[in-house]
Scaffold this active site. Structure first.
Site, PDB file in Angstrom:
ATOM      1  CG  PHE A 141      -0.081  -0.354   2.513  1.00  0.00           C
ATOM      2  CD1 PHE A 141       0.641   0.675   3.068  1.00  0.00           C
ATOM      3  CD2 PHE A 141      -0.068  -1.614   3.130  1.00  0.00           C
ATOM      4  CE1 PHE A 141       1.441   0.276   4.264  1.00  0.00           C
ATOM      5  CE2 PHE A 141       0.461  -1.689   4.103  1.00  0.00           C
ATOM      6  CZ  PHE A 141       1.145  -0.914   4.927  1.00  0.00           C
ATOM      7  N   GLY A 142       2.178   1.129   0.299  1.00  0.00           N
ATOM      8  CA  GLY A 142       2.774   2.277   0.395  1.00  0.00           C
ATOM      9  C   GLY A 142       4.061   2.173   1.598  1.00  0.00           C
ATOM     10  CG  ASP A 145      -4.834  -8.783   5.078  1.00  0.00           C
ATOM     11  OD1 ASP A 145      -4.894  -9.915   5.374  1.00  0.00           O
ATOM     12  OD2 ASP A 145      -3.713  -8.366   4.503  1.00  0.00           O
TER      13      ASP A 145
END
Ligand SMILES: *[C@@H]1O[C@H](CO)[C@@H](O)[C@H](O)[C@H]1NC(C)=O
Ligand SMILES: *[C@@H]1O[C@H](CO)[C@@H](O)[C@H](O)[C@H]1NC(C)=O
Ligand SMILES: *[C@@H]1O[C@H](CO)[C@@H](O)[C@H](O)[C@H]1NC(C)=O
Ligand SMILES: *[C@@H]1O[C@H](CO)[C@@H](O)[C@H](O)[C@H]1NC(C)=O
Ligand SMILES: *[C@@H]1O[C@H](CO)[C@@H](O)[C@H](O)[C@H]1NC(C)=O
Ligand SMILES: *[C@@H]1O[C@H](CO)[C@@H](O)[C@H](O)[C@H]1NC(C)=O
Length: 931
Positions: free
Chosen positions: A597-598, A715
């Protein structure tokens, strides 16, 4: 004998003559019927006398008064067409578009002169089965926008129309596959079938066709398979494939010199875009968003309109920047397998040593040493690019469906000690490996080494060989190259693609593969590891300037655990200047972690208080609008609980989204369980482990208590469990689950989930209930007990999938002590506690969701185990409980109000939740689902 025959022929002749001579009369009668059927009566038409029909408006006849053309377009006509229309044997052109005609379309079969049919934008309700038979002169069939038709399939009767140039039937209720009949239309230029319910693959007979405009976009369920066939369609100029289920790489389209508009967004395309696409001379317009494309972000010419805003799996987020060489090599390897979706989803980012599944690195975490891709149901070839992983010691490719040779270049890998290619269908000579290499080629590979199979030998170029595209593509179980694949095999392959590494197990669970193709499958596949990033879209609403929010951050993150809500005003926008300042301009030294995601940075406020700033990649952003993003953030910042990592605020800066979280100094549970040695942590004690498990259970239980299952962890896994200084745990990256297709709050419904933690029903159907979290929690308990990962490719296959293996261990309690983490070294009392947790873990991972307990039960089991050590922090225990901001219940109330529109919680899962709450669970608790 001759006489009767003669008279028969005479009779026949007279019959034929009579039909011919009465044609004109029939046309007149037909027009009387037609005129009476239409409301209003077309200008200049009569419902009483049709002698003059050849002079009626819109009617044309030939010299024998046979009608050759009818044009009644756009006259607001309603009514049902008379079946006698089919007697206008000389009719060449029929234009009835843009009216309100309804009822069944009369059969036009065998109107051998008919060249054009325009019946679009009407209200027809059915199409007769033989409608397109014998239309031997047909050039144009245009019937878009007939939304009241009964569902129908495209008939291969059309193959009797060899002059067809245009076939348009978008939004016309077509279902089924596109028939493989395009070799019959050498002149076809326009094929428009958008907005229907077509499924299956592109027909192989598209190959070498003259089609210029191909519109197949927005199918209800979605066309699937790869689009390799496009590479041979040299006349293509406009290609709309958006909103389907296409997979595989985007092919080389360099032969389509006239291509100017290529819409590929919202599919499942994988792989690296061919370089030739960047340099297509006429390209004006291309969309790529929301696929699973890999490699570098493509860089198009200045004049090209590019939509590349949504999710993809590019290695970096700057256009034109190359991927890390090792990543490039692994992508080339994935290309050999036809770029399977699983590898696109799991090999994210630009660092292959950042925990990529199937890939293992040396201790410096720089160099790949093991690639373990056994049992993945991959087709395709072994890429020669493996040779670029020069430090490779172990390469497992066993039990796949690989063909072609073992590339010679593999023999150059000087560190290689193990190569397992057994149970494939490889051919060609075996390269001469050094004696230090343990080479396994059998069982399987009947043609390997004999050199006896024609055509095997040289290494085909990876990814570009259409015979090696991903298996299961193409219609009717045929690969594009024409290789036959049995449906059973396809089923197996689909399963393999969907669920990495856990095939054996989930096959036992009898996954319903077909459902995976449904809508939820489409969204769920776009795994994104991050709770909120997936919500975000492009846009550029600025951040507030100034420092007003800073003090709020300070008070919130100053280490107290009161859970008091500071954001009374609901203001959670934080300026980019503040974030730059506190992270030392996003200095590398402040990086806490990286993910798909980053990057997460540590920030330090002037008083020393720390925060965590997640800077999301542009590529990690979904399609949600700004308002929805802000709405979700507004809710999430208000969800406060002692065991949930607090979201303090956010910042939007151009295309960037930054989320600010409370800082958790001791990293995550995965590090403490699996990497403690490398990172220099002491091993977790049993007491710490159970306490962490209880913290997690409490955090998740709280999430579940909100809005009746509308908050679910997306998650849940150890790397999303963060630890404070006191080693107490908080759950990170949770989000909202709500399917509100038309509601004001279309909150995130796309769930992520990491393989190994996915409940079977979730993996197979995307079905989401709180029991999905319970399953993941059970897996985490197993990891906590064993110190082993949910999926571990470094151990023998029968142990690789933790749940399967551990549940087997549970059958015989005596074997448990050997299975647990050896650093625990438990005494009698501890062992009793371990047994209880083991039993809970087994229960949580029961196959059927309704057999799993709810989180409250986990809290009740774990609570007393922790109790026996006495709470370390009495104050903390006393502040447990829920602390909601005023507006949250209001929000949730509203949310519940449109629960009725939710399709996420279907009736079945609802009743399952109900039953587990109301005692169904106690019935199953003592059942032997752990055995
Ligand atoms: C179209 O047909 C449907 C079903 O027969 C009917 O309900 C509807 O009113 C019709 N619409 C128009 C515009 O004629
Ligand atoms: C689309 O077609 C499939 C079968 O091919 C069918 O199951 C499904 O219900 C159809 N969807 C709609 C909206 O008609
Ligand atoms: C590009 O494609 C989009 C979506 O199909 C369309 O709205 C737009 O008009 C196209 N622009 C050009 C220049 O073709
Ligand atoms: C593999 O190595 C060769 C030779 O060093 C190099 O030319 C090639 O670009 C490399 N390929 C990849 C994918 O890194
Ligand atoms: C294996 O490959 C050979 C030769 O390429 C082919 O004839 C055979 O059908 C393949 N077998 C399977 C099971 O795919
Ligand atoms: C691919 O398949 C086609 C037809 O099945 C065949 O002619 C061609 O030789 C194959 N190519 C390779 C590289 O195997």
């Amino acid at each position: 004998m001759a006489d009767p025959l003669l008279s028969f022929f005479l009779l026949l002749l007279s019959l034929l003559l009579s039909t011919t001579t009465t044609t004109t009369a029939d046309d007149a009668a037909t027009f009387l019927k037609l005129a009476s059927a239409l409301t209003p009566t077309p200008k200049g038409w009569s419902t009483t006398n049709s002698n003059d029909y050849c002079n009626w408006n819109g009617v044309k006849c030939d010299s024998s008064n046979n009608v050759i053309s009818i044009n009644l377009a756009t006259q607001s006509l309603s009514g049902i067409l008379p079946s006698e229309l089919s007697t206008l044997s000389q009719l060449q052109s029929l234009s009835l578009q843009e009216n309100k005609l309804s009822g069944a379309l009369p059969s036009l079969a065998n109107l051998a002169s008919l060249r054009e049919i325009y019946i679009g934008t009407n209200n027809f309700t059915s199409i007769p089965q033989d409608c397109f038979k014998g239309l031997t002169s047909l050039q144009t069939m245009s019937m878009n926008e007939n939304i009241n038709l009964e569902s129908w399939v495209i008939s291969t009767d059309l193959t009797e129309s060899p002059s067809l140039t245009t076939f348009e039937a978008s939004n016309a209720k077509i279902f089924g596959t596109i028939p493989d009949m395009f070799a019959s239309f050498p002149s076809l230029q326009n094929l428009r079938l958008s907005y229907n319910n077509l499924t299956g693959g592109l027909p192989p007979s598209f190959a070498n066709s003259e089609i210029q405009n191909l519109w197949l976009n927005n199918q209800e369920m979605g066309l699937s398979g790869n689009i390799e066939v496009l590479s041979s369609m040299e006349q293509l100029s406009q290609v709309w494939l958006q909103k389907n289920q296409f997979t595989g790489p985007v092919p080389d389209l360099s032969k389509s010199k006239n291509l100017f508009d290529l819409q590929l967004r919202d599919n499942q395309f994988t792989g690296i875009l061919p370089v030739s696409l960047h340099s297509l001379p006429g390209l004006l317009n291309i969309s790529l968003s929301n696929n699973k494309l890999q490699g570098p972000v493509p860089q198009f010419g200045k004049d090209v309109i590019v939509d590349n805003s949504g999710l993809n799996n590019f290695c970096v987020d700057t256009a034109g920047v190359a991927c890390d060489p090792q990543v490039t090599t692994l992508l080339e390897i994935a290309g050999g397998f036809g770029y399977p979706v699983t590898l696109s989803d799991s090999w994210k980012g630009n660092d292959a040593c950042s925990g990529w599944p199937f890939v293992f690195c040396d201790s410096s975490k720089k160099t790949v040493t093991t690639v373990s891709l056994g049992k993945q149901h991959f087709g395709g070839i072994i890429s020669p690019a493996f040779a670029n992983l020069t430090a490779l010691t172990t390469l497992k490719l066993n039990d796949n469906n690989l063909s072609g040779p073992i590339p010679d270049s593999l023999a150059k890998l000087s560190q290689l000690s193990l190569l397992d290619v057994s149970n494939n269908n490889l051919t060609g000579k075996i390269p001469s490996f050094a004696t230090s290499v343990k080479l396994t080629t059998t069982p399987g590979n009947p043609f390997l080494g004999s050199g006896g199979v024609p055509g095997s030998g040289g290494a085909p170029s990876p990814g570009s060989d259409s015979n090696t595209t991903a298996p299961g593509d193409g219609p009717n179980g045929k690969g594009i190259g024409g290789k036959k694949v049995s449906p059973g095999l396809i089923a197996g392959i689909v399963v393999g693609l969907v669920i990495v590494g856990v095939i054996g197990v989930f096959l036992l669970f009898k996954i319903n593969i077909k459902k995976k193709r449904g809508k939820s499958g489409r969204v769920n596949d776009q795994e994104n590891g991050d709770g909120i990033s997936a919500l975000v879209t492009n846009g550029s609403s600025g951040c507030t300037k100034g420092y007003g929010v800073l003090s709020e951050i300070q008070s919130q993150s100053s280490g107290n655990h009161s859970g008091r809500n500071i954001f009374e005003g609901g203001n959670n926008v934080i300026s980019i200047e503040v974030l730059r300042q506190v992270t030392d301009n996003f200095s590398e030294n402040n990086i806490l972690g990286k993910g798909g995601f980053g990057v997460v940075y540590k920030g330090e406020l002037h008083d020393g208080t720390k925060i965590a700033v997640k800077r999301m990649e542009a590529g990690a952003m979904g399609t949600k609008g700004m308002n929805e993003f802000q709405a979700e953030i507004a809710v999430l910042t208000k969800v406060r609980h002692r065991h949930l990592v607090a979201l303090l605020g956010y910042c939007i800066n151009g295309n960037e989204r930054l989320l600010v979280y409370e800082y958790m100094p001791q990293g995550n549970l995965a590090q403490h369980l699996f990497e403690w040695q490398e990172l220099g942590y002491p091993p977790l004690t049993w007491k710490q482990r159970v306490t962490i498990a209880l913290d997690v259970a409490r955090g998740v239980e709280y999430l579940h208590s909100l809005a009746q299952q509308s908050f679910i962890h997306r998650d849940l896994k150890p790397s999303n469990i963060l630890l404070g200084d006191d080693m107490r745990a908080k759950v990170a990256d949770f989000g909202l689950v709500k399917n509100a297709p038309d509601g004001n709050y279309s909150m995130e419904t796309r769930l992520a989930g990491t393989f190994g933690y996915l409940a079977p029903e979730y993996a197979a159907t995307g079905r989401v209930t709180t029991k999905v979290d319970v399953y993941a929690f059970g897996v985490i308990l197993m990891e906590i007990m064993t110190g082993r990962k949910a999926l571990d490719d470094t151990v023998p296959d029968e142990r690789a999938h933790l749940v399967t293996w551990f549940r087997r261990v549970l059958v015989n309690k005596d074997s448990l002590p050997k299975a647990i983490d050896q650093t625990l070294n438990p005494d009698e009392e501890t062992l009793v506690s371990i047994f209880k947790v083991a039993e809970l873990a087994g229960h949580c991972t029961a196959r059927e969701p309704y057999q799993r307990p709810d989180m409250g039960h986990a809290v009740n089991v774990l609570g007393p185990l922790v109790e026996q050590w006495k709470p370390t922090n009495h104050e903390e225990e006393s502040t447990s409980g829920i602390d909601l901001h005023m507006s949250l219940p209001q929000f949730l109330q509203r949310w519940q109000a449109d629960e009725g529109t939710s399709t996420m919680f279907n009736d079945r899962s609802h009743s399952q939740i109900q039953s587990s709450i109301s005692g169904g669970f106690t019935d199953t608790f003592t059942s032997n689902d752990c055995r």
